[in-house]
Design a protein around this motif. Structure first.
Motif, short mmCIF file in Angstrom:
data_model
loop_
_atom_site.label_atom_id
_atom_site.label_comp_id
_atom_site.label_asym_id
_atom_site.label_seq_id
_atom_site.Cartn_x
_atom_site.Cartn_y
_atom_site.Cartn_z
N PHE A 168 7.46 4.84 2.65
CA PHE A 168 8.30 3.98 3.21
C PHE A 168 9.66 4.33 3.88
O PHE A 168 10.08 3.87 5.12
N SER A 190 0.08 -0.95 6.00
CA SER A 190 0.95 -1.67 7.28
C SER A 190 1.27 -3.07 6.93
O SER A 190 2.25 -3.34 7.15
N LYS A 221 8.93 5.52 7.28
CA LYS A 221 8.92 4.27 8.36
C LYS A 221 10.18 3.66 8.46
O LYS A 221 10.48 3.36 9.74
N ASP A 256 -0.65 4.01 7.24
CA ASP A 256 -0.77 2.81 7.47
C ASP A 256 -2.15 1.93 6.97
O ASP A 256 -2.05 0.73 6.46
N CYS A 282 4.55 -2.86 5.16
CA CYS A 282 5.50 -2.72 5.92
C CYS A 282 5.77 -3.80 6.74
O CYS A 282 7.08 -4.17 6.73
#
Length: 72
Positions: A31, A58, A34, A13, A61
């Protein structure tokens, strides 16, 4: 800004998106870890990644989540 090898470096992140950013399998694995199998790159998100120099993964994301919410 430290150079990142987007093919080999561990991505987390806190990884800073650099001007050497590449959309690699390593980035895709980050990714997918995540977001699961729902994650996919599209042209707009890939362009955003290339323009996000100085932001973190991060932040990327967060951007992907916002894009998914707008889509639905």
């Amino acid at each position: 800004m430290n150079k990142v090898d987007w093919h080999k470096n561990q991505i987390d992140d806190a990884t800073i998106i650099t001007d050497s950013y590449k959309t690699t399998q390593n980035v895709r694995r980050y990714f997918k870890a995540k977001f699961g199998e729902d994650f996919s790159f599209n042209r707009d998100f890939m362009q955003w990644m290339h323009s996000a120099v100085g932001l973190t993964m991060s932040d990327a994301c967060d951007e992907w989540i916002q894009r998914q919410q707008r889509k639905n």
